[in-house]
Design a protein around this motif. Structure first.
Motif, PDB file in Angstrom:
ATOM      1  N   GLU A  42      -6.578 -71.956 -58.641  1.00  0.00           N
ATOM      2  CA  GLU A  42      -7.630 -72.126 -57.645  1.00  0.00           C
ATOM      3  C   GLU A  42      -7.441 -71.141 -56.492  1.00  0.00           C
ATOM      4  N   LEU A  43      -8.523 -70.413 -56.188  1.00  0.00           N
ATOM      5  CA  LEU A  43      -8.466 -69.379 -55.150  1.00  0.00           C
ATOM      6  C   LEU A  43      -9.477 -69.682 -54.058  1.00  0.00           C
ATOM      7  N   VAL A  44      -9.138 -69.293 -52.842  1.00  0.00           N
ATOM      8  CA  VAL A  44     -10.102 -69.378 -51.738  1.00  0.00           C
ATOM      9  C   VAL A  44     -10.253 -67.985 -51.135  1.00  0.00           C
ATOM     10  N   GLN A  45     -11.414 -67.742 -50.513  1.00  0.00           N
ATOM     11  CA  GLN A  45     -11.662 -66.420 -49.969  1.00  0.00           C
ATOM     12  C   GLN A  45     -10.829 -66.181 -48.705  1.00  0.00           C
ATOM     13  N   THR A  46     -10.372 -64.933 -48.522  1.00  0.00           N
ATOM     14  CA  THR A  46      -9.660 -64.559 -47.297  1.00  0.00           C
ATOM     15  C   THR A  46     -10.676 -64.194 -46.219  1.00  0.00           C
ATOM     16  N   ALA A  47     -10.205 -64.119 -44.981  1.00  0.00           N
ATOM     17  CA  ALA A  47     -11.082 -63.665 -43.893  1.00  0.00           C
ATOM     18  C   ALA A  47     -11.264 -62.161 -44.009  1.00  0.00           C
ATOM     19  N   ASP A  48     -12.444 -61.671 -43.638  1.00  0.00           N
ATOM     20  CA  ASP A  48     -12.744 -60.240 -43.696  1.00  0.00           C
ATOM     21  C   ASP A  48     -12.307 -59.586 -42.376  1.00  0.00           C
ATOM     22  N   ILE A  49     -11.208 -58.840 -42.435  1.00  0.00           N
ATOM     23  CA  ILE A  49     -10.638 -58.234 -41.224  1.00  0.00           C
ATOM     24  C   ILE A  49     -11.634 -57.266 -40.593  1.00  0.00           C
ATOM     25  N   LEU A  50     -12.201 -56.397 -41.412  1.00  0.00           N
ATOM     26  CA  LEU A  50     -13.146 -55.386 -40.909  1.00  0.00           C
ATOM     27  C   LEU A  50     -14.352 -56.046 -40.254  1.00  0.00           C
ATOM     28  N   ALA A  51     -14.968 -56.997 -40.928  1.00  0.00           N
ATOM     29  CA  ALA A  51     -16.166 -57.644 -40.367  1.00  0.00           C
ATOM     30  C   ALA A  51     -15.822 -58.371 -39.074  1.00  0.00           C
ATOM     31  N   ASP A  52     -14.654 -59.017 -39.037  1.00  0.00           N
ATOM     32  CA  ASP A  52     -14.272 -59.759 -37.833  1.00  0.00           C
ATOM     33  C   ASP A  52     -13.950 -58.821 -36.667  1.00  0.00           C
ATOM     34  N   LEU A  53     -13.351 -57.650 -36.957  1.00  0.00           N
ATOM     35  CA  LEU A  53     -13.114 -56.666 -35.884  1.00  0.00           C
ATOM     36  C   LEU A  53     -14.460 -56.154 -35.362  1.00  0.00           C
ATOM     37  N   CYS A  54     -15.390 -55.880 -36.273  1.00  0.00           N
ATOM     38  CA  CYS A  54     -16.713 -55.395 -35.863  1.00  0.00           C
ATOM     39  C   CYS A  54     -17.413 -56.418 -34.979  1.00  0.00           C
ATOM     40  N   ALA A  55     -17.246 -57.695 -35.310  1.00  0.00           N
ATOM     41  CA  ALA A  55     -17.934 -58.757 -34.566  1.00  0.00           C
ATOM     42  C   ALA A  55     -17.501 -58.786 -33.103  1.00  0.00           C
ATOM     43  N   ARG A  56     -16.291 -58.288 -32.801  1.00  0.00           N
ATOM     44  CA  ARG A  56     -15.832 -58.304 -31.407  1.00  0.00           C
ATOM     45  C   ARG A  56     -15.567 -56.900 -30.887  1.00  0.00           C
ATOM     46  N   LYS A  57     -16.223 -55.902 -31.455  1.00  0.00           N
ATOM     47  CA  LYS A  57     -15.800 -54.530 -31.145  1.00  0.00           C
ATOM     48  C   LYS A  57     -16.267 -54.039 -29.781  1.00  0.00           C
ATOM     49  N   GLY A  58     -17.374 -54.570 -29.238  1.00  0.00           N
ATOM     50  CA  GLY A  58     -17.846 -54.045 -27.958  1.00  0.00           C
ATOM     51  C   GLY A  58     -18.096 -52.559 -28.079  1.00  0.00           C
TER      52      GLY A  58
END
Ligand code: CTP
Ligand code: CA
Length: 225
Positions: free
Chosen positions: A125-141
């Motif tokens: 059983e696998l679960v998805q990891t967090a997307d580092i790139l998308a999360d950095l973009c979300a707070r990039k300013g």
């Protein structure tokens, strides 16, 4: 020599670079991984440092040495890479997400070595990891964020889709179905995909690809200074 001859055009710029694969534990002695060697990310780190940047290299497990003048933070899993990249991004001007981050991780890693049994193992059983790139973009300013796309099919369509969906300033698209551009190769054939269009390059040594990426980071940083 590393980096465009004598250039210190990234002097003062603080860069976070993710590189290498991640290892996702199944049990204490087994993991899920991928074929990334870290060469591309390490080449960017080396060239950026040679061009004057202050580089934090967040590295998954690789057999490479930290390039001269680069601060390396070693991580193993996608979750650790996410935490380290976000911590370093706090004081950074730009991030280059080059790592081949696992998309899935075992839902419940065993704390003891799993034993084989006579029964077939039907599923993990696998679960998805967090997307580092998308999360950095979300707070990039006003920071600059660059991502990569390694694809075997419909390279440019997937790369443009990633540019939009993640909110990155630039996607470095790489056709990994080509022998001269795949994991482990010392060359790569990339297309630089941004809001201003697509710039296709020939197959180049990784150090030259790193120079191209650093040129774009410099230009993007300059455009918002
Ligand atoms: N990436 C990331 N964190 C993840 C997955 C991907 O930071 N958990 C980053 C990679 O470092 C790369 C970009 O996202 O810069 C694209 O990675 P890629 O694997 O090509 O795209 P995904 O969005 O994961 O989609 P897919 O694997 O389905 O193509
Ligand atoms: Ca992926």
């Amino acid at each position: 020599s590393l980096g465009r001859a004598g250039m210190r055009d990234l002097a003062g710029a603080r860069l976070v670079i993710t590189a290498g694969p991640t290892h996702e534990a199944i049990d204490p002695v087994r993991y899920l991984a991928n074929a990334s060697t870290g060469k591309m990310g390490y080449a960017i780190a080396a060239v950026a440092a040679a061009r004057g940047a202050q580089v934090t290299l967040v590295s998954g497990p690789t057999s490479l040495c930290a390039p001269a003048g680069v601060r390396r933070t070693d991580v193993v899993s996608a979750a650790q890479m996410h935490a380290a990249a976000h911590a370093a991004f706090e004081d950074a001007d730009a991030a280059v997400c080059c790592a081949a981050v696992a998309d899935y991780t075992p839902a419940a890693p065993a704390d003891h070595k799993l034993k084989k049994s006579a029964e077939p193992l039907h599923a993990l059983e696998l679960v998805q990891t967090a997307d580092i790139l998308a999360d950095l973009c979300a707070r990039k300013g006003d920071r600059v964020v660059v991502g990569f796309a390694a694809e075997t099919d419909d390279l440019l369509a997937h790369a443009s889709q990633k540019l939009r969906s993640k909110g990155a300033d630039l996607i470095v698209a790489n056709d990994v179905s080509r022998a001269d551009s795949t994991f482990g190769s010392d060359t790569s054939r990339v297309a630089l995909v941004s809001a201003s269009g697509v710039e296709q390059h020939e197959t180049l040594p990784l150090a030259q690809v790193a120079d191209l990426v650093c040129d774009r980071v410099r230009d993007l940083l300059g455009a918002r200074a």
